[in-house]
Design a protein around this motif. Structure first.
Motif, mmCIF file in Angstrom:
data_model
loop_
_atom_site.group_PDB
_atom_site.id
_atom_site.type_symbol
_atom_site.label_atom_id
_atom_site.label_comp_id
_atom_site.label_asym_id
_atom_site.label_seq_id
_atom_site.Cartn_x
_atom_site.Cartn_y
_atom_site.Cartn_z
ATOM 1 N N THR A 1 0.866 -1.305 -0.159
ATOM 2 C CA THR A 1 0.014 -0.024 0.018
ATOM 3 C C THR A 1 0.765 1.412 -0.005
ATOM 4 O OG1 THR A 1 -1.645 0.916 1.132
ATOM 5 C CG2 THR A 1 -0.008 0.050 2.548
ATOM 6 N N GLY A 2 0.299 2.572 -0.269
ATOM 7 C CA GLY A 2 0.896 3.635 -0.223
ATOM 8 C C GLY A 2 0.400 4.318 1.082
ATOM 9 N N ARG A 3 -0.247 3.522 1.866
ATOM 10 C CA ARG A 3 -0.460 4.123 3.443
ATOM 11 C C ARG A 3 0.726 4.094 4.400
ATOM 12 N NH1 ARG A 3 -5.254 7.307 3.786
ATOM 13 N NH2 ARG A 3 -7.185 6.259 2.901
ATOM 14 N N PRO A 4 0.433 5.003 5.494
ATOM 15 C CA PRO A 4 1.577 5.482 6.109
ATOM 16 C C PRO A 4 2.026 4.523 7.227
ATOM 17 C CG PRO A 4 -0.145 6.443 7.149
ATOM 18 C CD PRO A 4 -0.649 5.854 5.837
ATOM 19 N N ALA A 5 3.344 4.744 7.533
ATOM 20 C CA ALA A 5 3.884 3.681 8.468
ATOM 21 C C ALA A 5 2.859 3.475 9.770
ATOM 22 C CB ALA A 5 5.449 4.360 9.064
ATOM 23 N N GLY A 6 2.450 4.742 10.151
ATOM 24 C CA GLY A 6 1.522 4.679 11.441
ATOM 25 C C GLY A 6 0.594 3.748 11.294
ATOM 26 N N TRP A 7 -0.085 3.569 10.147
ATOM 27 C CA TRP A 7 -1.377 2.750 9.662
ATOM 28 C C TRP A 7 -0.754 1.337 9.604
ATOM 29 C CZ3 TRP A 7 -5.774 4.244 6.229
ATOM 30 C CH2 TRP A 7 -6.420 5.541 6.547
ATOM 31 N N CYS A 8 0.519 1.055 9.036
ATOM 32 C CA CYS A 8 0.808 -0.076 8.658
ATOM 33 C C CYS A 8 1.176 -0.884 10.092
ATOM 34 C CB CYS A 8 2.201 -0.019 7.810
ATOM 35 S SG CYS A 8 1.507 0.198 6.234
ATOM 36 N N ASP A 9 1.609 -0.199 11.148
ATOM 37 C CA ASP A 9 2.121 -0.770 12.477
ATOM 38 C C ASP A 9 0.590 -1.260 13.018
ATOM 39 O OD1 ASP A 9 1.791 -0.843 15.504
ATOM 40 O OD2 ASP A 9 3.838 0.181 15.221
ATOM 41 N N HIS A 10 -0.465 -0.753 12.726
ATOM 42 C CA HIS A 10 -1.749 -1.344 13.217
ATOM 43 C C HIS A 10 -1.991 -2.670 12.398
ATOM 44 C CE1 HIS A 10 -5.852 -1.661 14.153
ATOM 45 N NE2 HIS A 10 -6.146 -1.497 12.958
ATOM 46 N N ILE A 11 -2.027 -2.335 11.040
ATOM 47 C CA ILE A 11 -2.129 -3.355 10.074
ATOM 48 C C ILE A 11 -1.605 -4.654 10.295
ATOM 49 C CG2 ILE A 11 -2.107 -4.236 7.672
ATOM 50 C CD1 ILE A 11 -2.676 -1.218 7.151
ATOM 51 N N ALA A 12 -0.112 -4.380 10.505
ATOM 52 C CA ALA A 12 0.720 -5.665 10.973
ATOM 53 C C ALA A 12 0.227 -6.439 12.144
ATOM 54 C CB ALA A 12 2.076 -5.409 10.943
ATOM 55 N N ARG A 13 -0.294 -5.811 13.174
ATOM 56 C CA ARG A 13 -0.680 -6.256 14.421
ATOM 57 C C ARG A 13 -1.810 -6.789 14.441
ATOM 58 N NH1 ARG A 13 2.902 -4.010 18.752
ATOM 59 N NH2 ARG A 13 4.347 -2.457 17.943
ATOM 60 N N MET A 14 -2.768 -6.005 14.071
ATOM 61 C CA MET A 14 -4.124 -6.380 13.972
ATOM 62 C C MET A 14 -4.789 -7.122 12.957
ATOM 63 S SD MET A 14 -4.717 -5.066 17.030
ATOM 64 C CE MET A 14 -3.878 -3.742 18.292
ATOM 65 N N TRP A 15 -4.529 -7.048 11.768
ATOM 66 C CA TRP A 15 -5.217 -7.666 10.645
ATOM 67 C C TRP A 15 -4.578 -9.175 10.329
ATOM 68 C CZ3 TRP A 15 -5.934 -4.005 5.706
ATOM 69 C CH2 TRP A 15 -6.415 -3.137 6.038
ATOM 70 N N PRO A 16 -5.488 -9.926 9.682
ATOM 71 C CA PRO A 16 -4.894 -11.399 9.524
ATOM 72 C C PRO A 16 -4.021 -11.463 8.175
ATOM 73 C CG PRO A 16 -7.313 -10.858 8.695
ATOM 74 C CD PRO A 16 -6.992 -9.764 9.334
ATOM 75 N N VAL A 17 -2.896 -10.946 8.336
ATOM 76 C CA VAL A 17 -1.918 -10.791 7.408
ATOM 77 C C VAL A 17 -0.625 -11.175 7.752
ATOM 78 C CG1 VAL A 17 -3.239 -8.742 6.240
ATOM 79 C CG2 VAL A 17 -1.367 -8.281 7.790
ATOM 80 N N ALA A 18 0.276 -11.682 6.960
ATOM 81 C CA ALA A 18 1.573 -12.182 7.263
ATOM 82 C C ALA A 18 2.492 -11.050 7.538
ATOM 83 C CB ALA A 18 2.075 -13.120 6.237
ATOM 84 N N ALA A 19 2.544 -9.951 6.735
ATOM 85 C CA ALA A 19 3.110 -8.850 6.792
ATOM 86 C C ALA A 19 2.560 -7.538 5.971
ATOM 87 C CB ALA A 19 4.681 -9.217 6.045
ATOM 88 N N VAL A 20 3.083 -6.484 6.001
ATOM 89 C CA VAL A 20 2.438 -5.333 5.180
ATOM 90 C C VAL A 20 3.666 -4.644 4.662
ATOM 91 C CG1 VAL A 20 2.417 -3.733 7.377
ATOM 92 C CG2 VAL A 20 1.151 -3.381 5.168
ATOM 93 N N VAL A 21 3.556 -4.069 3.349
ATOM 94 C CA VAL A 21 4.604 -2.966 2.682
ATOM 95 C C VAL A 21 3.866 -1.671 2.528
ATOM 96 C CG1 VAL A 21 5.778 -2.597 0.368
ATOM 97 C CG2 VAL A 21 5.565 -4.861 1.353
ATOM 98 N N GLY A 22 4.484 -0.827 3.141
ATOM 99 C CA GLY A 22 3.991 0.480 3.173
ATOM 100 C C GLY A 22 4.830 1.551 2.390
ATOM 101 N N GLU A 23 3.958 2.892 2.374
ATOM 102 C CA GLU A 23 4.404 4.045 1.706
ATOM 103 C C GLU A 23 5.060 3.726 0.473
ATOM 104 O OE1 GLU A 23 6.404 6.596 4.404
ATOM 105 O OE2 GLU A 23 5.110 6.193 6.092
ATOM 106 N N ASN A 24 4.227 2.962 -0.498
ATOM 107 C CA ASN A 24 4.655 2.420 -1.744
ATOM 108 C C ASN A 24 6.288 2.029 -1.991
ATOM 109 O OD1 ASN A 24 2.603 3.354 -3.342
ATOM 110 N ND2 ASN A 24 2.918 5.346 -2.606
ATOM 111 N N GLY A 25 6.545 1.099 -0.694
ATOM 112 C CA GLY A 25 7.719 0.234 -0.704
ATOM 113 C C GLY A 25 8.917 0.875 0.079
ATOM 114 N N ALA A 26 8.703 1.858 0.874
ATOM 115 C CA ALA A 26 9.715 2.444 1.786
ATOM 116 C C ALA A 26 10.243 1.490 2.742
ATOM 117 C CB ALA A 26 9.284 3.643 2.349
ATOM 118 N N PHE A 27 9.106 0.416 3.182
ATOM 119 C CA PHE A 27 9.452 -0.509 4.404
ATOM 120 C C PHE A 27 8.505 -1.736 4.297
ATOM 121 C CE2 PHE A 27 6.141 2.695 5.866
ATOM 122 C CZ PHE A 27 5.243 1.784 6.170
#
Length: 265
Positions: free
Chosen positions: A58-84
């Motif tokens: 996603t292009g969404r921000p690090a602050g959101w991705c912290d939540h997504i990685a912790r709270m969603w049923p996902v293995a990982a998340v890539v954020g800010e269009n590939g920054a991390f």
């Protein structure tokens, strides 16, 4: 002449049976009119329960991705269009993360980004800017009246004139310093977090997206899928996805999930 996407239903059964992971954009792919619907969230959970790796890209921000990685049923998340990438290790109760640039470089870039943001006339800074580590997001239709396409292209040109990489999503124009993108960080997280060589396994990955900032992913993955609302951007994507859903946004993502789960039945 560019050939448009084929219906998702035409994806061969053998190809669907071979899939091990689903990479997905968030805005207007998982979300519908700005909301993550129960249908889309449940589709992610069903995929994870069925043994698929699910990784939002996603292009969404690090602050959101912290939540997504912790709270969603996902293995990982890539954020800010590939920054991390971020991944929550549930066994160790620890958030793991990896940025392209070190903290000193990110701090330097943030100073440059702030100066550029102050000099982009007539544009609204995205409401999630305060949660970003690496880029500038200009809102062109999320919380503001939709800008004409010509104005969106003007923002892209201004960013590029200032040395930034610029990409257009369904809601924002994002600009950053560096040549990374979604695909480069997908390669990195798969290698570092899952010991997967993407070059050897890309036919086992489905990517689902909806907009021009997904273009590198559509071009790379043979099993790339656009949700139906990609239609408004197809004239701006050099290589369209191979397939398209009948439903838009989150319902389209759920359609992809069901097609993959059914293939394992």
């Amino acid at each position: 002449m560019t050939i448009g996407p084929a219906p998702l239903a035409s994806m061969p059964l053998a190809a669907r049976q071979n899939v091990r992971a689903v990479l997905t954009d968030i805005d207007d792919t998982l979300t519908t009119r700005g909301q993550l619907t129960p249908e889309a969230y449940a589709a992610m959970a069903r995929l994870a329960d069925a043994g698929f790796l699910v990784i939002p890209v996603t292009g969404r921000p690090a602050g959101w991705c912290d939540h997504i990685a912790r709270m969603w049923p996902v293995a990982a998340v890539v954020g800010e269009n590939g920054a991390f990438w971020m991944r929550y290790d549930r066994a160790c109760h620890k958030l793991l993360k990896r940025f392209v640039d070190d903290e000193a470089t990110r701090a330097s870039h943030r100073g440059r980004i702030a100066a550029i943001a102050a000099g982009v006339p007539g544009c609204a800074i995205a409401s999630d800017q305060g949660y970003r580590e690496t880029d500038l997001a200009i809102d062109f239709c999320e919380d503001v009246p939709a800008l004409p396409r010509a104005d969106v292209e003007r923002i892209v040109s201004l960013m590029r004139e200032r040395g930034m990489t610029a990409r257009v999503s369904s809601i924002h124009v994002n600009g950053w310093f560096g040549r990374y993108d979604k695909l480069s960080m997908v390669r990195t997280v798969l290698d570092e977090a899952f010991s997967i060589n993407l070059e050897l396994e890309r036919e086992r990955f489905v990517f689902v997206g909806d907009s021009p900032n997904d273009a590198t992913m559509f071009d790379y993955f043979p099993l790339a899928v656009g949700v139906a609302n990609i239609a408004r951007f197809l004239d701006r994507i050099a290589t369209p996805p191979a397939y398209v859903t009948t439903a838009e946004a989150g319902a389209g993502f759920a359609e992809v999930a069901q097609a993959l789960i059914d293939a394992r039945a």
